[in-house]
Structures are given as C-alpha cells and as structure tokens.
Design an enzyme around this catalytic site. Structure first.
Site, mmCIF file in Angstrom:
data_model
loop_
_atom_site.group_PDB
_atom_site.id
_atom_site.type_symbol
_atom_site.label_atom_id
_atom_site.label_comp_id
_atom_site.label_asym_id
_atom_site.label_seq_id
_atom_site.Cartn_x
_atom_site.Cartn_y
_atom_site.Cartn_z
ATOM 1 C CG HIS A 58 60.179 12.447 101.108
ATOM 2 N ND1 HIS A 58 60.839 12.362 102.310
ATOM 3 C CD2 HIS A 58 59.645 13.695 101.069
ATOM 4 C CE1 HIS A 58 60.715 13.509 102.966
ATOM 5 N NE2 HIS A 58 59.996 14.342 102.223
ATOM 6 C CG HIS A 60 55.465 16.888 102.175
ATOM 7 N ND1 HIS A 60 55.561 17.018 103.544
ATOM 8 C CD2 HIS A 60 56.720 16.608 101.732
ATOM 9 C CE1 HIS A 60 56.832 16.839 103.908
ATOM 10 N NE2 HIS A 60 57.551 16.588 102.827
ATOM 11 C CD GLN A 153 57.063 21.602 107.661
ATOM 12 O OE1 GLN A 153 56.520 21.070 106.706
ATOM 13 N NE2 GLN A 153 58.355 21.875 107.687
ATOM 14 C CG HIS A 211 61.503 16.079 106.251
ATOM 15 N ND1 HIS A 211 60.470 15.221 106.477
ATOM 16 C CD2 HIS A 211 61.200 16.771 105.112
ATOM 17 C CE1 HIS A 211 59.579 15.378 105.509
ATOM 18 N NE2 HIS A 211 59.984 16.297 104.673
ATOM 19 C CD GLU A 214 64.530 19.721 102.733
ATOM 20 O OE1 GLU A 214 63.744 19.427 103.655
ATOM 21 O OE2 GLU A 214 64.153 19.997 101.584
ATOM 22 C CG ASP A 310 59.994 16.825 99.171
ATOM 23 O OD1 ASP A 310 59.168 16.618 100.073
ATOM 24 O OD2 ASP A 310 60.995 17.545 99.330
#
Ligand SMILES: [Zn+2]
Length: 414
Positions: A58, A60, A153, A211, A214, A310
């Site tokens: 995971h 970005h 997102q 996701h 969270e 992450d």
C-alpha cells in the site's frame, strides 16, 4: 545471462549456510555446498539473511516526496492531509510527478523493495497522476513491479466525475479498482460505492483494494459490506481492505462476527502502521487509541495481513524512507507481536503476505521462483553492512552490532 551462485546464506526459515544457484533469472537449486559451474558469478552472503524482496502492499507514489508543497499539515490529521492534497493538485505537473515517483523508486530498490502497489488519485479530470504513474510503471518495469490502483480520493459518489474518471483510468491500463467508502457523504453512500466498485471489478476481471474504514469511528463498518460483496460476486482472494482502523475501536462482540465473514470472503487486510499510529486517535484524550487494525486477531482468523508504507514525505506523513523493515518494526510494536513466531509474521507482512495481496506468484525463495533476491538473477543494488568506527581506549576500532554473540538458535517451527 551469466548464472549466479550465492553462498553461505541464512534463509528466513532459519536454515543456515545455504547456497542458491540462479539460472536464467530463476532459482534452480537450494542446498548446502553447491558446486560452482564455470563462469558463474559468485556472491558470498557471509551468513547474512537471504530473503525474497520486500513488497509494499500500500503506497501513494503520486504524492510522495511532496512534503511542504504548498504548506505542511498543521493538525496532523487525515482530513487536513486530504484538504492539503486538494490544494496541491491544481499545481501538479506530469513531469514533477514522474520525477518524484522515479526518485522514490530508486530509494525503494536501494532498500530491497522490488514490488509496490500504489494508489493513484483519479479525481483530477486531467488524469495527470494516472498518466505520470503509467509512464513510471513502464520505466521501472525491468527492476520493480509497480501495480496501480485507481483511487477516487475525493469519494466515488461525492466527487461528480470520479466514477467516469475511474473507468477512464482502468481503460488506460490501471490494474486495480480502488475506493474510499468512509469518505462518502453518508454510510449508505459508502455501502453503495463498495457495491458499484466491486461489480466494476467483477465485470473487468480486476482486483479490488479500498481505503476502508480509515476512521476512529467504531461504527464505520464498510469492511462488512466489502466482505459481503466480495463473497456475493465470487471475488475470493482478490479483494483487499486497506487501513481498517475503525476495527481498533469496535466492540469485541461485533468483531467476533466480522472476522469470520472476512475470512469467508478471502479478504486481504493491509495495515499501515507508520501512518495510522500518527493519524489516528487525534480526537482522543487519554487513554489514546493506537488506531491500527487488529493484526494478530486477523491473522489468527485466517485473513492474509500485509503491512504497507502508505506515505513518505507527503501531506499525510513527514517521515519515511522506503525502508519496509521500519514499517514492520512499527507494526510489531503497535500490535505487541513480540514472540519469535509473531516477529516472523511481521517480516512476512512486508514480504510473502504482501506478495499475495498483489498476486505475485513468482515471489519467494523456492526452486522455480524468480530470483528476485537479485532481481531476475541480476544484482540491482549493493550496500555495505552498517558499521561504526570507534575511538575508545582499549576497545576494538570498529563495531558490528548486527551479530549477537551467544544468540540462541531460533525456535523450531513457525
Ligand atoms: Zn493510503
């Protein structure tokens, strides 16, 4: 390609003084005292650990190394991070995205991290980040497996163009369907987004990685819907719930129902210990929640659990360096996984378990698997073991703190 013989390695399962023969990028033989064939490149592992490469389940890559652009996250919360990323998005250029992502990939390879699943934000109608990371995926292909997740997102239903953009991103070749149900306007919208996205993945034969939950809200239960949809659509083993931090605050009775549901659906879980130990619990007084999902309990229920990095130096996290051992170290501490078997499980969480999340069948130190301990049989990075030079009267001039004199033999079995 020249064959390679690696000598005197210790394997993750505890076997010592093992040799590995690598032919045509694959592991051909493992055992003690293998004979060197003529012309083979010899590498002496000197008793050090030989492992399959690290896999980050995971990440970005579109936001990495953007720390401070256009400002830093003052509250340290997830929501300010998302707002900050929204401020930065209009100023992004494809070239800057490519350069930062490639720089991070260099860091990754230098640390033995040879496979990354990266989410890529699709809520920018220009799909700049998608184009940039597709280019990066192609560039790094010879030395790093990069898998991309189409990540809405700003919310699949909350952002008016997200669904259309997500489909465009998949059409362009993005590998996995992403989502963010806890960020939709209502719980009902969150559940609806999970249904839509799982159906889209089933139609296209793709994997899913959301996701999911969270949040510190123990009533954020989208993982239940994710498991139910995965089960309904026959997506067993193809769906991942990332973060799942709300599980930390859920009541134990509800979790006792949830864990078997997740196992039944073949869900993978990805915890992101570095990020969630810093982002979660920001609204708590004391005692303050740790905010990581229930890693040992998920593992005991038969759910495959991996750890992800992450973020590295971006709106959500100011630190990090692509070191998956740092990730495993934090996960081990936060989950209190301190027995030998649990420490090994934390190592698996950044190697073999993460490879299962990505579906990397060539990963592992076994005969026939890709020799990615040196990337398809080729040495891609070298670094010197850590050593300090001392200036202490009556003591040795250098210290090697990686070898513990008198350390006991590892526990048998796993
Ligand atoms: Zn993430």
């Amino acid at each position: 390609m020249r064959p390679t013989l690696i000598r005197h390695a210790t394997l993750v399962d505890g076997r010592r003084d093992q040799d590995l023969r690598i032919v045509d990028g694959r592991i051909a033989e493992i055992g003690p005292g293998l004979a060197a064939t003529e012309g083979a490149e010899l590498i002496d592992a000197r008793g050090w650990l030989l492992s399959a490469p690290f896999v980050d389940a995971h990440f970005h890559l579109d936001s990495t190394l953007s720390y401070g652009l256009p400002r830093v996250n003052r509250s340290g919360t997830l929501l300010e991070g998302i707002a900050l990323w929204g401020e930065l998005k209009p100023a992004l250029t494809q070239q800057a995205l490519v350069e930062r992502a490639l720089a991070y990939c260099d860091w990754a390879v230098a640390r033995g991290l040879l496979a990354i699943r990266s989410h890529v934000d699709v809520c920018d109608d220009r799909l700049l980040a998608v184009e940039a990371l597709l280019q990066v995926r192609e560039t790094v292909k010879p030395w790093l497996d990069l898998q991309l997740v189409a990540f809405p997102q700003d919310g699949l239903l909350r952002s008016p163009t997200a669904l259309a953009n997500l489909r465009r991103a998949l059409d362009r070749g993005v590998d996995v369907v992403g989502g963010i149900p806890h960020f939709e306007r209502t719980m009902a919208d969150g559940a609806e987004s999970v249904r839509l996205l799982c159906e889209l993945a089933a139609e296209r034969g793709l994997r899913v990685d959301m996701h999911c939950d969270e949040s510190d809200d123990p009533l954020s239960r989208h993982v239940e819907t994710l498991a139910a949809q995965a089960h309904r659509l026959g997506l067993h083993g193809r769906v991942t719930g990332s973060h799942l931090t709300s599980m930390h605050g859920m009541d134990d009775y509800y979790v006792s129902k949830l864990l078997p549901l997740m196992a039944e659906a073949g869900l993978h879980a990805v915890a992101n210990p570095l990020i969630n130990i810093t982002l979660q619990g920001r609204h708590d007084g004391y005692p303050r929640r740790r905010g990581m999902t229930r890693v040992p309990e998920l593992m005991a229920a038969g759910v495959n659990v991996a750890f992800g990095h992450d973020c590295v130096m971006d709106p959500w996290y100011a630190l990090g360096s692509g070191d998956m051992l740092e990730v495993a170290q934090m996960g081990l501490h936060v989950a209190q996984m301190t027995s030998q078997a649990q420490m090994r499980a934390c190592f698996d969480a950044v190697t073999t378990n993460a490879a299962r999340v990505l579906g990397l069948e060539h990963h592992g130190v076994e005969v026939g698997k890709a020799a990615d301990l040196v990337r398809r049989g080729r040495v891609v990075a070298r670094c010197a073991p850590a050593e300090a030079v001392l200036d202490l009267p009556g003591r040795p001039a250098a210290v090697d703190w990686t070898r513990q004199p008198g350390a006991g033999a590892p526990e048998a079995g796993r």
